[in-house]
Write a protein that holds these residues in place. Structure first.
Motif, PDB file in Angstrom:
ATOM      1  N   ASP A 158       9.977  72.278   8.634  1.00 24.19           N
ATOM      2  CA  ASP A 158      11.114  72.234   7.718  1.00 24.19           C
ATOM      3  C   ASP A 158      10.736  71.449   6.465  1.00 24.19           C
ATOM      4  OD1 ASP A 158      12.575  73.539   9.645  1.00 24.19           O
ATOM      5  OD2 ASP A 158      13.499  71.718  10.442  1.00 24.19           O
ATOM      6  N   SER A 160      12.480  69.375   4.741  1.00 27.03           N
ATOM      7  CA  SER A 160      12.889  67.974   4.853  1.00 27.03           C
ATOM      8  C   SER A 160      11.934  67.187   5.739  1.00 27.03           C
ATOM      9  CB  SER A 160      14.315  67.877   5.397  1.00 27.03           C
ATOM     10  OG  SER A 160      14.423  68.553   6.639  1.00 27.03           O
ATOM     11  N   ALA A 161      11.415  67.829   6.789  1.00 28.17           N
ATOM     12  CA  ALA A 161      10.469  67.164   7.682  1.00 28.17           C
ATOM     13  C   ALA A 161       9.135  66.921   6.977  1.00 28.17           C
ATOM     14  CB  ALA A 161      10.260  67.999   8.940  1.00 28.17           C
ATOM     15  N   LEU A 164       9.647  64.050   4.600  1.00 28.37           N
ATOM     16  CA  LEU A 164       9.745  62.788   5.336  1.00 28.37           C
ATOM     17  C   LEU A 164       8.366  62.296   5.756  1.00 28.37           C
ATOM     18  CD1 LEU A 164      11.373  60.560   6.711  1.00 28.37           C
ATOM     19  CD2 LEU A 164      11.583  62.053   8.715  1.00 28.37           C
ATOM     20  N   VAL A 195      12.614  67.219  11.561  1.00 26.78           N
ATOM     21  CA  VAL A 195      12.642  65.787  11.238  1.00 26.78           C
ATOM     22  C   VAL A 195      12.473  64.928  12.485  1.00 26.78           C
ATOM     23  CG1 VAL A 195      14.150  63.933  10.414  1.00 26.78           C
ATOM     24  CG2 VAL A 195      13.970  66.062   9.122  1.00 26.78           C
ATOM     25  N   GLU A 196      13.087  65.325  13.592  1.00 27.07           N
ATOM     26  CA  GLU A 196      13.017  64.513  14.813  1.00 27.07           C
ATOM     27  C   GLU A 196      11.592  64.386  15.333  1.00 27.07           C
ATOM     28  OE1 GLU A 196      15.451  62.666  16.011  1.00 27.07           O
ATOM     29  OE2 GLU A 196      16.537  63.398  14.248  1.00 27.07           O
ATOM     30  N   LYS A 199       9.795  61.866  13.139  1.00 23.59           N
ATOM     31  CA  LYS A 199      10.190  60.498  13.472  1.00 23.59           C
ATOM     32  C   LYS A 199       9.555  60.030  14.776  1.00 23.59           C
ATOM     33  CE  LYS A 199      14.673  60.377  11.113  1.00 23.59           C
ATOM     34  NZ  LYS A 199      16.149  60.292  11.311  1.00 23.59           N
TER      35      LYS A 199
END
Length: 332
Positions: A158, A160-161, A164, A195-196, A199
């Motif tokens: 993604d 956003s990922a 990040l 995103v997870e 992280k």
């Protein structure tokens, strides 16, 4: 030749006899050298068809002789000169004649971090062969780099990922590539990375503390900044690495401030400033704390800090002084 043109040539074309691969991003230079070597010589035949020299400790005649040697059990051979920018003048003079008539069976690769284009040898090398410069990417180029690396590994990520991951790791491409490799292994058969997953992989306390420190500077919270700085130094974080994170943070503040002054529409602010969307609101808040004069002064102070570190100055005292200067300076 641009890096993307070089990649297409390696994938689809036939490499020529002369390549100068250089730049301030060692990871990209190393990767380009490996790609070219893999294309020219089968790994199983490198014992016979690969010679490696170091420009700061070899003679031009040695390189000349290796480049003129015919390949063994193969169509071509590679002569790689690492630290090619450090070739002494005598070696450059010897190799000038080789550049005029390079052996078609040999791929001569000069690898360097920088070269002096004013010198006749390098000017001639660029004229007769292919020169490719690999520059350290800007922050807004890190997300696309992550997505391309993930795609090459057979997965998707993604946006956003990707942003990040780039934000957390920074522009050290060697470290970024290492985290991408871990991320791909961690995700197993899962095709799309979110995103997870990022992280879960990049949950380094030191990384989080560095960001807390830079945010404390951005909000001009001296007490918190000093507390976070003390913890980072106690954990063994390198002062230059801390300074690099601070420089990155204030560049983002500068870029967002500049974009706001140009009245860039909110929907285009992240792209125009090169700041990841999830960090944008935080940076926008911090922009209010610094005027143009503030930021220019801070950049000057960071340059002075960098020189002081390299001259053997006491890092802890220097950084503490810098924190007070940032947090107590005139507000914008």
């Amino acid at each position: 030749m641009k890096p993307e043109e070089f990649d297409r040539m390696v994938e689809k074309g036939t490499p020529g006899p002369l390549y100068l691969l250089y730049g301030d991003e060692p990871y990209l230079v190393e990767r380009a050298v490996k790609k070219l070597m893999d294309r020219v010589v089968d790994p199983g035949l490198r014992d016979f068809n690969l010679d490696i020299f170091y420009g700061n400790e070899c003679k031009g005649a040695e390189i000349f002789g290796a480049a003129q040697t015919l390949p063994t059990f193969a169509e071509r051979r590679v002569v790689l000169v690492k630290k090619g920018g450090d070739l002494p003048a005598a070696a450059q003079e010897v190799l000038l004649s080789y550049l005029q008539d390079p052996a078609p069976e040999t791929c001569l690769i000069l690898q360097a971090d920088k070269v002096d284009g004013r010198k006749k040898f390098f000017a001639e090398f660029k004229k007769k062969g292919e020169a490719v410069e690999f520059k350290r990417p800007y922050e807004n180029q890190l997300g696309p780099f992550v997505r391309e690396e993930i795609r090459a590994a057979g997965k998707r990520i993604d946006s956003s990922a990707a942003e990040l991951l780039a934000y957390l790791v920074g522009n050290n491409l060697q470290e970024l590539a290492s985290q991408i490799e871990k991320l791909v292994v961690y995700c197993g058969k899962k095709e799309t990375i979110g995103v997870e997953e990022v992280k879960a992989i990049v949950s380094d306390t030191k990384v989080e503390n560095v960001f807390e420190f830079t945010d404390a500077l951005g909000t001009r919270n001296a007490a918190k900044a000093l507390r976070m700085l003390s913890g980072l130094l106690a954990d063994g974080e390198a002062p230059l690495k801390i300074l690099g994170a601070v420089a990155r943070h204030f560049r983002q503040i500068w870029q967002v401030r500049s974009a706001l002054q140009r009245k860039v529409p909110p929907a285009e602010l992240a792209k125009a400033s090169g700041v990841a969307p999830f960090a944008l609101n935080k940076i926008k808040e911090q922009v209010r704390n610094f005027g143009t004069a503030d930021l220019l002064r801070i950049f000057e102070q960071m340059l002075e800090l960098d020189l002081a570190f390299k001259s053997g100055g006491k890092a802890e005292a220097l950084l503490e002084g810098f924190v007070f200067q940032v947090c107590q300076g005139n507000r914008g």
